[in-house]
Design a protein around this motif. Structure first.
Motif, PDB file in Angstrom:
ATOM      1  N   GLY A  50      -1.515   9.325   3.139  1.00  0.00           N
ATOM      2  CA  GLY A  50      -1.468  10.301   2.053  1.00  0.00           C
ATOM      3  C   GLY A  50      -2.406  11.463   2.339  1.00  0.00           C
ATOM      4  O   GLY A  50      -2.416  12.026   3.436  1.00  0.00           O
ATOM      5  N   SER A 246       6.693  -0.904  -1.485  1.00  0.00           N
ATOM      6  CA  SER A 246       7.947  -0.156  -1.451  1.00  0.00           C
ATOM      7  C   SER A 246       8.379   0.212  -2.862  1.00  0.00           C
ATOM      8  O   SER A 246       8.612  -0.678  -3.689  1.00  0.00           O
ATOM      9  CB  SER A 246       9.041  -0.990  -0.771  1.00  0.00           C
ATOM     10  OG  SER A 246      10.310  -0.412  -0.973  1.00  0.00           O
ATOM     11  N   GLY A 247       8.519   1.505  -3.129  1.00  0.00           N
ATOM     12  CA  GLY A 247       8.968   1.939  -4.442  1.00  0.00           C
ATOM     13  C   GLY A 247      10.340   1.399  -4.807  1.00  0.00           C
ATOM     14  O   GLY A 247      10.542   0.884  -5.917  1.00  0.00           O
ATOM     15  N   ALA A 251      11.489  -0.982  -8.091  1.00  0.00           N
ATOM     16  CA  ALA A 251      12.561  -0.675  -9.037  1.00  0.00           C
ATOM     17  C   ALA A 251      13.585  -1.801  -9.106  1.00  0.00           C
ATOM     18  O   ALA A 251      14.137  -2.089 -10.179  1.00  0.00           O
ATOM     19  CB  ALA A 251      13.232   0.638  -8.649  1.00  0.00           C
ATOM     20  N   ALA A 265       2.252  -4.436  -9.741  1.00  0.00           N
ATOM     21  CA  ALA A 265       2.336  -3.648  -8.515  1.00  0.00           C
ATOM     22  C   ALA A 265       1.020  -3.798  -7.757  1.00  0.00           C
ATOM     23  O   ALA A 265      -0.030  -3.349  -8.222  1.00  0.00           O
ATOM     24  CB  ALA A 265       2.607  -2.183  -8.846  1.00  0.00           C
ATOM     25  N   ILE A 268       0.536  -0.444  -2.324  1.00  0.00           N
ATOM     26  CA  ILE A 268       0.579   1.000  -2.568  1.00  0.00           C
ATOM     27  C   ILE A 268       1.538   1.624  -1.562  1.00  0.00           C
ATOM     28  O   ILE A 268       1.382   1.441  -0.353  1.00  0.00           O
ATOM     29  CB  ILE A 268      -0.813   1.634  -2.433  1.00  0.00           C
ATOM     30  CG1 ILE A 268      -1.779   1.036  -3.464  1.00  0.00           C
ATOM     31  CG2 ILE A 268      -0.735   3.148  -2.607  1.00  0.00           C
ATOM     32  CD1 ILE A 268      -3.191   1.558  -3.344  1.00  0.00           C
ATOM     33  N   ASN A 270       5.388   4.389  -1.472  1.00  0.00           N
ATOM     34  CA  ASN A 270       6.063   5.604  -1.908  1.00  0.00           C
ATOM     35  C   ASN A 270       6.442   5.542  -3.390  1.00  0.00           C
ATOM     36  O   ASN A 270       6.586   4.471  -3.976  1.00  0.00           O
ATOM     37  CB  ASN A 270       7.320   5.843  -1.056  1.00  0.00           C
ATOM     38  CG  ASN A 270       8.222   4.617  -1.003  1.00  0.00           C
ATOM     39  OD1 ASN A 270       7.756   3.495  -0.898  1.00  0.00           O
ATOM     40  ND2 ASN A 270       9.510   4.834  -1.063  1.00  0.00           N
ATOM     41  N   ASP A 271       6.602   6.707  -3.996  1.00  0.00           N
ATOM     42  CA  ASP A 271       6.956   6.789  -5.409  1.00  0.00           C
ATOM     43  C   ASP A 271       8.436   6.475  -5.606  1.00  0.00           C
ATOM     44  O   ASP A 271       9.256   6.569  -4.683  1.00  0.00           O
ATOM     45  CB  ASP A 271       6.667   8.191  -5.958  1.00  0.00           C
ATOM     46  CG  ASP A 271       5.179   8.505  -5.998  1.00  0.00           C
ATOM     47  OD1 ASP A 271       4.382   7.550  -5.994  1.00  0.00           O
ATOM     48  OD2 ASP A 271       4.827   9.698  -6.028  1.00  0.00           O
ATOM     49  N   VAL A 272       8.771   6.129  -6.859  1.00  0.00           N
ATOM     50  CA  VAL A 272      10.145   5.814  -7.192  1.00  0.00           C
ATOM     51  C   VAL A 272      10.363   6.084  -8.673  1.00  0.00           C
ATOM     52  O   VAL A 272       9.413   6.024  -9.474  1.00  0.00           O
ATOM     53  CB  VAL A 272      10.464   4.330  -6.868  1.00  0.00           C
ATOM     54  CG1 VAL A 272       9.686   3.392  -7.781  1.00  0.00           C
ATOM     55  CG2 VAL A 272      11.954   4.048  -6.931  1.00  0.00           C
ATOM     56  N   THR A 273      11.597   6.401  -9.056  1.00  0.00           N
ATOM     57  CA  THR A 273      11.946   6.575 -10.462  1.00  0.00           C
ATOM     58  C   THR A 273      12.335   5.230 -11.058  1.00  0.00           C
ATOM     59  O   THR A 273      13.141   4.491 -10.482  1.00  0.00           O
ATOM     60  CB  THR A 273      13.125   7.556 -10.612  1.00  0.00           C
ATOM     61  OG1 THR A 273      12.742   8.820 -10.063  1.00  0.00           O
ATOM     62  CG2 THR A 273      13.500   7.730 -12.076  1.00  0.00           C
ATOM     63  N   LEU A 274      11.746   4.894 -12.206  1.00  0.00           N
ATOM     64  CA  LEU A 274      12.047   3.635 -12.878  1.00  0.00           C
ATOM     65  C   LEU A 274      12.927   3.888 -14.093  1.00  0.00           C
ATOM     66  O   LEU A 274      12.742   4.884 -14.801  1.00  0.00           O
ATOM     67  CB  LEU A 274      10.754   2.935 -13.312  1.00  0.00           C
ATOM     68  CG  LEU A 274       9.798   2.498 -12.205  1.00  0.00           C
ATOM     69  CD1 LEU A 274       8.563   1.849 -12.814  1.00  0.00           C
ATOM     70  CD2 LEU A 274      10.486   1.532 -11.249  1.00  0.00           C
ATOM     71  N   GLY A 288      -0.395  -2.132 -12.802  1.00  0.00           N
ATOM     72  CA  GLY A 288      -0.976  -1.962 -11.485  1.00  0.00           C
ATOM     73  C   GLY A 288      -2.135  -2.932 -11.308  1.00  0.00           C
ATOM     74  O   GLY A 288      -2.658  -3.498 -12.266  1.00  0.00           O
TER      75      GLY A 288
END
Length: 348
Positions: A50, A246-247, A251, A265, A268, A270-274, A288
C-alpha cells in the motif's frame, strides 16, 4: 552484532549493527529464532505494501524468541538465561484508546519491523537486541525457540477469536489456511468450536489445516462451488474468519453465514463492495480484528503448556546468514507454512 536488513525490494543484506547495555527497565536478548511473516515478505518482494514503503534501511522481523543475556536496573521477575518471546507491540503515551484498554489502537504506536513510521521502527532479526523489560514475555524453560517465536501470530488469532464472541458448539469457517488461518483454527477449537471448515487454493496448506484440527477442508480453486451447500436455508455458518486478505472472498461469505452470524476480517487485502441489503436483512455482524494486546501473554502460556501445539506449522529453520534462501522458501506456499531464521548457529 549481525542483523537482517532490507534496503529495497529483493535487496536483503546481513549487516553489522551495534547493541548496547540495557538501561533501567530494559533487558538485552540473545535472539534464537525469528519467524518470517507475510509483511516481511511484502517488504522483501515489493519494498512495502500500500502506502507503506521502505524509505531507509530497516531490520526486518517482529516474530522472535530468545534468552535474556543481561538485565538493567529496576527489572523484577526476570533472570539471565530465561527463555522469552518478544512482544513487538509498544503503545506509547496516554491517549484515550490506551486509557480505554484498546492499546493496539494507541495513537502513538511503535511496532518492531514496521515502516509505517519514519524513521522506521527497526525489527527483531538480529543476534542481540535491547528491549523494554515488558516486551520480554517468559515461556517455559523447555519451550523450543521456534515454538516460542509463534507467540506473536498466535496472539493475532486469539484476538480475532475474541471478536467473534462465544464459539462453543458453533460451526466455524476459516478462509485462507496460511499461518494465521491455521492458528485461528487452533484458537477456535480451544474456544469450543464444534465444527471447523477450512478453505484455501493450496492442497499443501489444507494438509496443515487438517493436521491442526480442521474437520473439513476444501480446495476452492479445484471446486469453486464447494461451499455452496452451506448457503442453504439462509446460511449454515455461525462464524466465519476471513484470513486470506481477499476482498472477493470476504464478500462471498455473506450467503454462507446464518442470520445474526458473525464475519471476522483478519487478513488485510484489497477492497470490495459488500451487499448492504444482505447484511441488514440477515442482521449480520461484520467485524475487523487488528493485532493484539493482552493476548500475547496468553499465547505464551498456551504454547508453553502445549495447550496449543504449533509444531505442524513449522516448516524449516535456516541460519540468518542464509536469509535470502529462507525468504524465498517462505514465499513458496507449496513448500512451507512458517519458516524461521536461527541466530548464533543455535537450533530452535
Amino acid at each position: 552484532m549481525k542483523a537482517v536488513v532490507i534496503h529495497q525490494q529483493h535487496d536483503l543484506r546481513i549487516e553489522e549493527r551495534p547493541v548496547g547495555e540495557p538501561g533501567p527497565g530494559e533487558v538485552r536478548i540473545r535472539l534464537r529464532a525469528g519467524g518470517i511473516c507475510g509483511s516481511d515478505l511484502h517488504y522483501y518482494h515489493h519494498g512495502g505494501f500500500g502506502t507503506v514503503r521502505i524509505r531507509e534501511p530497516m531490520i526486518l522481523g517482529h516474530e522472535a524468541s530468545g534468552e535474556i543475556s543481561a538485565i538493567g536496573d529496576g527489572v523484577p521477575g526476570l533472570a539471565v538465561g530465561q527463555r522469552i518471546a518478544i512482544n513487538p507491540s509498544r503503545p506509547q503515551g496516554d491517549c484515550e484508546f490506551v486509557r480505554e484498554g484498546q492499546r493496539q489502537h494507541a495513537m502513538d504506536m511503535r511496532f518492531n519491523g514496521s515502516a509505517m513510521r519514519f524513521p522506521h521502527v527497526q525489527g527483531l532479526f538480529r543476534e542481540e537486541i535491547v528491549i523494554a523489560a515488558e516486551q520480554a514475555v517468559p515461556v517455559s524453560a523447555d519451550t523450543p525457540f521456534a515454538e516460542a517465536a509463534c507467540c506473536e501470530p498466535l496472539a493475532v488469532c486469539l484476538h480475532a477469536v475474541e471478536q467473534a464472541g462465544a464459539l462453543v458448539g458453533k460451526r466455524v469457517l476459516v478462509t485462507g489456511a496460511g499461518t494465521i488461518g491455521c492458528l485461528t483454527i487452533l484458537a477456535a477449537r480451544l474456544a469450543g468450536a464444534d465444527e471447523i471448515i477450512a478453505t484455501d487454493i493450496s492442497d499443501a496448506a489444507l494438509a496443515i489445516a487438517r493436521a491442526v484440527g480442521a474437520d473439513k477442508v476444501f480446495n476452492v480453486a479445484n471446486d469453486p462451488q464447494a461451499l455452496a451447500p452451506y448457503a442453504h436455508a439462509k446460511g449454515q455458518i455461525h462464524v466465519a474468519f476471513e484470513c486470506s486478505g481477499s476482498g472477493p472472498v470476504l464478500a462471498s461469505l455473506l450467503p454462507l453465514v446464518r442470520p445474526r452470524g458473525t464475519i471476522v476480517a483478519v487478513g488485510i487485502g484489497n477492497d470490495v463492495t459488500l451487499p448492504i441489503g444482505t447484511i441488514v436483512t440477515k442482521e449480520l455482524v461484520v467485524r475487523g480484528s487488528f493485532r493484539f494486546d493482552a493476548e500475547f501473554a496468553l499465547a505464551a502460556r498456551l504454547i508453553s503448556d502445549r495447550r496449543i501445539d504449533v509444531r505442524p506449522l513449522l516448516s524449516a529453520q535456516i541460519p540468518m546468514e542464509r536469509a535470502v534462501e529462507a525468504f524465498e522458501l517462505a514465499s513458496d506456499r507449496t513448500r512451507s507454512t512458517k519458516v524461521h531464521l536461527t541466530f548464533d548457529g543455535v537450533s530452535p
